[in-house]
Design a protein around this motif. Structure first.
Motif, PDB file in Angstrom:
ATOM      1  N   LYS A  12     -70.254 -23.736  15.550  1.00 16.85           N
ATOM      2  CA  LYS A  12     -71.031 -24.034  14.346  1.00 16.85           C
ATOM      3  C   LYS A  12     -72.121 -25.059  14.655  1.00 16.85           C
ATOM      4  O   LYS A  12     -73.260 -24.942  14.203  1.00 16.85           O
ATOM      5  N   ASP A  37     -58.494 -20.971  14.926  1.00 14.33           N
ATOM      6  CA  ASP A  37     -58.934 -21.386  13.599  1.00 14.33           C
ATOM      7  C   ASP A  37     -58.173 -22.657  13.221  1.00 14.33           C
ATOM      8  O   ASP A  37     -56.943 -22.706  13.324  1.00 14.33           O
ATOM      9  N   PRO A  81     -66.584 -18.834  11.874  1.00 13.96           N
ATOM     10  CA  PRO A  81     -67.318 -20.052  11.493  1.00 13.96           C
ATOM     11  C   PRO A  81     -68.690 -20.132  12.153  1.00 13.96           C
ATOM     12  O   PRO A  81     -69.674 -20.525  11.515  1.00 13.96           O
TER      13      PRO A  81
END
Length: 245
Positions: free
Chosen positions: A58, A230, A82
């Protein structure tokens, strides 16, 4: 004194910390935020002549937008939802997200179609060699651009002291570098051996096999590796493991 378990995590001090504290609170745990990573942008921009461009985080997605880079006809690949969401939020089209959110997962998704192709990998200075080696072995011409460096923030290490004192119920490591910085911070505070021993009585959760290998190489037992890379799954699985105890 709270009866809730105390869970340390090491994400950068930004919205990810805020989200992690809220998540752990919802899971019935008290969060100990001890950021072990700080982003230092390089200002570098990916090449524009690549057939494929790979983004792994990200942070990288947000930084590449600041450089003014444009994808053009390049096939944009993101490791994980993400990263893909962040790229799309910055106005980029994402063409490929591998089913397995990892370097090896991306290599598996691309091999067979990248022989002779130019592949640009844009990421931090601590990226896994698995990605570059795998792409090269698949026949690609690989170039890496370091978008940012990951450094240990001043003052990090509260979690190491908590572990050394037996005051930590779980620790959530999201990369090999968080493990290494945790241990370096513990050493600076003179509690490295005590912190490692303290983790023996805690639930240690890690994202991915490379992080697990790093932890084990330093004598840290790993209890939880979520199926997906995650943080929410990592935290949920770790707290569930605490409940089972």
């Amino acid at each position: 004194m709270s009866d809730r378990p105390r869970v340390a995590f090491f994400r950068p001090d930004d919205e990810r910390t805020t989200e992690a504290v809220a998540l752990l609170d919802d899971l019935g745990a008290d969060a100990l935020a001890d950021p072990m990573l700080e982003v230092a942008p390089t200002g570098a921009s990916p090449r524009t002549d690549a057939d494929y461009a790979v983004f792994t985080s990200k942070t990288g997605a947000e930084l590449v937008a600041e450089t003014g880079w444009r994808a053009g006809e390049t096939t944009v690949c993101a490791i994980g939802d993400p990263t893909a969401d962040a790229l799309e939020a910055e106005g980029f089209r994402v063409d490929l997200v591998p089913e397995e959110f990892s370097s090896s997962g991306l290599v598996a998704a691309l091999e067979g179609e990248i022989s002779g192709a130019r592949v640009e990998v844009a990421r931090s200075d601590h990226g896994s060699d698995v990605l570059l080696d795998g792409l090269n072995e698949a026949g690609a011409y690989v170039h890496e651009t370091v978008l940012y460096r990951l450094v240990r923030p001043d003052g990090a290490g509260e979690s190491a002291e908590a572990a050394a004192d037996g005051g930590l119920d779980a620790a959530l490591f999201t990369s090999s570098l968080t493990v290494e910085h945790f241990l370096a911070a513990a050493a600076e505070r003179g509690v490295r051996d005590e912190a490692v021993r303290g983790l023996e009585d805690a639930v240690v959760g890690v994202i991915g096999d490379p992080t697990a290998e790093t932890a084990r190489s330093h004598g840290i037992d790993v209890d939880v590796i979520p199926e997906r890379a995650d943080f929410e799954e990592l935290a949920t699985d770790a707290v569930a493991a605490l409940d089972e105890r």
